[in-house]
Design a protein around this motif. Sequence first.
Motif, PDB file in Angstrom:
ATOM      1  N   PRO A  79      43.450  45.243  32.131  1.00 50.67           N
ATOM      2  CA  PRO A  79      42.939  44.275  33.112  1.00 50.67           C
ATOM      3  C   PRO A  79      43.072  42.834  32.625  1.00 50.67           C
ATOM      4  O   PRO A  79      42.978  42.543  31.427  1.00 50.67           O
ATOM      5  N   ILE A  80      43.296  41.961  33.566  1.00 50.48           N
ATOM      6  CA  ILE A  80      43.376  40.529  33.284  1.00 50.48           C
ATOM      7  C   ILE A  80      41.977  39.953  33.447  1.00 50.48           C
ATOM      8  O   ILE A  80      41.386  40.016  34.529  1.00 50.48           O
ATOM      9  N   ARG A  81      41.414  39.396  32.379  1.00 53.73           N
ATOM     10  CA  ARG A  81      40.044  38.873  32.419  1.00 53.73           C
ATOM     11  C   ARG A  81      40.066  37.404  32.869  1.00 53.73           C
ATOM     12  O   ARG A  81      40.808  36.583  32.325  1.00 53.73           O
ATOM     13  N   VAL A  82      39.246  37.105  33.870  1.00 53.05           N
ATOM     14  CA  VAL A  82      39.125  35.752  34.393  1.00 53.05           C
ATOM     15  C   VAL A  82      37.658  35.351  34.352  1.00 53.05           C
ATOM     16  O   VAL A  82      36.793  36.127  34.785  1.00 53.05           O
ATOM     17  N   SER A  92      43.212  43.948  38.030  1.00 51.13           N
ATOM     18  CA  SER A  92      44.080  45.021  37.573  1.00 51.13           C
ATOM     19  C   SER A  92      45.533  44.695  37.893  1.00 51.13           C
ATOM     20  O   SER A  92      45.846  44.301  39.023  1.00 51.13           O
ATOM     21  N   PRO A  93      46.447  44.854  36.915  1.00 52.17           N
ATOM     22  CA  PRO A  93      47.868  44.700  37.255  1.00 52.17           C
ATOM     23  C   PRO A  93      48.320  45.691  38.323  1.00 52.17           C
ATOM     24  O   PRO A  93      49.288  45.434  39.028  1.00 52.17           O
ATOM     25  N   ILE A  98      41.154  43.268  42.458  1.00 48.83           N
ATOM     26  CA  ILE A  98      39.993  42.861  41.663  1.00 48.83           C
ATOM     27  C   ILE A  98      39.134  44.099  41.471  1.00 48.83           C
ATOM     28  O   ILE A  98      38.514  44.605  42.401  1.00 48.83           O
ATOM     29  N   SER A  99      39.141  44.592  40.247  1.00 54.13           N
ATOM     30  CA  SER A  99      38.507  45.881  39.955  1.00 54.13           C
ATOM     31  C   SER A  99      37.099  45.740  39.392  1.00 54.13           C
ATOM     32  O   SER A  99      36.364  46.730  39.358  1.00 54.13           O
ATOM     33  N   ALA A 100      36.714  44.566  38.942  1.00 57.36           N
ATOM     34  CA  ALA A 100      35.364  44.380  38.407  1.00 57.36           C
ATOM     35  C   ALA A 100      34.961  42.924  38.588  1.00 57.36           C
ATOM     36  O   ALA A 100      35.815  42.023  38.527  1.00 57.36           O
ATOM     37  N   GLU A 150      52.977  41.894  37.207  1.00 57.26           N
ATOM     38  CA  GLU A 150      53.019  41.304  35.874  1.00 57.26           C
ATOM     39  C   GLU A 150      52.309  39.956  35.884  1.00 57.26           C
ATOM     40  O   GLU A 150      52.264  39.275  36.916  1.00 57.26           O
ATOM     41  N   SER A 151      51.760  39.603  34.720  1.00 49.46           N
ATOM     42  CA  SER A 151      51.077  38.319  34.585  1.00 49.46           C
ATOM     43  C   SER A 151      51.484  37.670  33.278  1.00 49.46           C
ATOM     44  O   SER A 151      51.785  38.362  32.284  1.00 49.46           O
ATOM     45  N   ALA A 152      51.489  36.337  33.238  1.00 48.37           N
ATOM     46  CA  ALA A 152      51.897  35.607  32.040  1.00 48.37           C
ATOM     47  C   ALA A 152      50.856  35.703  30.933  1.00 48.37           C
ATOM     48  O   ALA A 152      51.167  35.490  29.763  1.00 48.37           O
ATOM     49  N   ALA A 153      49.599  36.011  31.280  1.00 50.23           N
ATOM     50  CA  ALA A 153      48.535  36.084  30.272  1.00 50.23           C
ATOM     51  C   ALA A 153      47.587  37.202  30.650  1.00 50.23           C
ATOM     52  O   ALA A 153      47.570  37.685  31.784  1.00 50.23           O
TER      53      ALA A 153
END
Length: 557
Positions: A79-82, A92-93, A98-100, A150-153
């Motif tokens: 998961p990508i944390r924001v 989630s990729p 938005i999973s959480a 995909e995400s850069a970070a």
Amino acid sequence: MDNQRLILFFALAAVLFLIYSAWMDDYGRPPQPQVVQEGHLPADRPSAPLAEDIPQVTTTVDAPTPGSSGVEALPSETPIRVETDVLRLDISPRGGNISAAWLLDYSIVPERPDEKFQLLKPVPPNMFIAQSGLLGEEPGLVPTHEALFESAATSYRLGASDDSLDVELSWTGDAGVEVRKRYRFERGSYVIRTSDTVTNATDAPLAARLYNQLQRTELYDPNEARFVRTFAGGAYYSPEDKYNKVSFEDMRKGPLDRSVADGWIAMMQHYFLAAWIPPPGVQETFYTNVLADSRYIIGKYSPVVSIAPGGTQVFENQLFIGPKLQDSLASVAPGLDLAVDYGWLTVIAQPIFWVLSKIHAVVGNWGWAIIVLTILIKLAFYKLSETSYKSMANMRQLAPRLQALKDRYGDDKQRLNQAMMEMYKTEKINPLGGCLPILIQIPVFISLYWVLLESVEMRQAPFVLWLDNLSAPDPYFILPLIMGVSMFIQTKLNPPPPDPMQAKLMMSLPFVFTVFFAFFPSGLVLYWTVNNILSIAQQWHITRTIEKQAAGAKRKK
């Protein structure tokens, strides 16, 4: 006397019945067995045609939960944390869903302020996620909520000097279609601005539509006050139908299928909600679905858009994830403030909340704001209450004479009633004079009940001493006991009923109410207690004045 007492008793019973009925009608449906078959949107359900010479786009959206058998998890799905100043999210990729989501200004319980309240969660119990995707003419041509982005970070944080934060994910299909999914977060806001930019790098027109949906299981809240049931389920708004709740039971009965412009869809629970808000003026279709494992969906899909070769289409939406703060909800979307559901007394409850919030802005404590509001309501109804208490005081003066009539006529009800009516006429007393003012005030009492129950502003709000959470019951039952004592004193100030059974019934009410209110949020009990104390003071003063006048009249004779 008997009639007056009965009417007063039934007036109190009516208050409890209306409150209980509202619970059961809106929130008290019993849990249902798990749904074990797929939902109500069949694969062959027709949708709007794209053109006469190309296949139609299906509107079926059967969304497996993350980690379910429908989609195999991959190592790249971390998961990508924001994190912003008010939200912490996991994106989630898989689908860019938005999973959480955690609300950083709200804790689970006041005793542990570092444990933040989690509204969105990817797994049961209380699974709740926000999903989006595209539907095209052929499977795999555009990414659904199951496609891998995909995400850069892998983490993003809103800087101390930044006013906004952008998080972008990308997907490229084998046929040459490119999709960029962007989430924009703003400081101090629970609104997430989303955009899905579709670039058609193929040599043929691309027909596609965007869908957004909210999926969740039924709510289990171990911290909810006992006997206080609140609504958890779907809702939507349209300018024509206004605010509509769609319970899980409604979803099981049949699918929602509404074409709406300038509306929104939401999943909500006590104090909090998530809502997809489409752009203004776009005619979108709202739908519901029921999946296996008791998972429920409310969603929307856009009209079909044809994208020329080399062209680009941007689908924009807003996603709200946060508390039901009434002042901010109204500015997010029309009708979103109605998610704070006061029921059929909204027209009275909303002004009451407005006054309560203004008082809180001055005193800085919701407990004291409730006390000040109670005093203001008591002053507003002072004359009506005065009429009621004067009638009761006059009836109290007649109590010995009424008892004498009862002893004289015994079981002859007809002659007893005739004699009582003649006495009332002679003394110029209306035996029902004390009832009308109480009946007029009942809608205000019920409205205030819903204001205190539904307002997130009072969630975990402290008052004084041991009352550190106005949205929870008094842990030591002290306030309900004080309320019960005040109600007992009020009963003693009232004229005693001639009927012994009726007298016992009236004397039992303080005990019944004490037990009943022991499980209510302490903010509600505080209001009732203060109202009782003010009523006792007013009634004692009026009763004493009338008794002095009666004693003076006797001395003159």
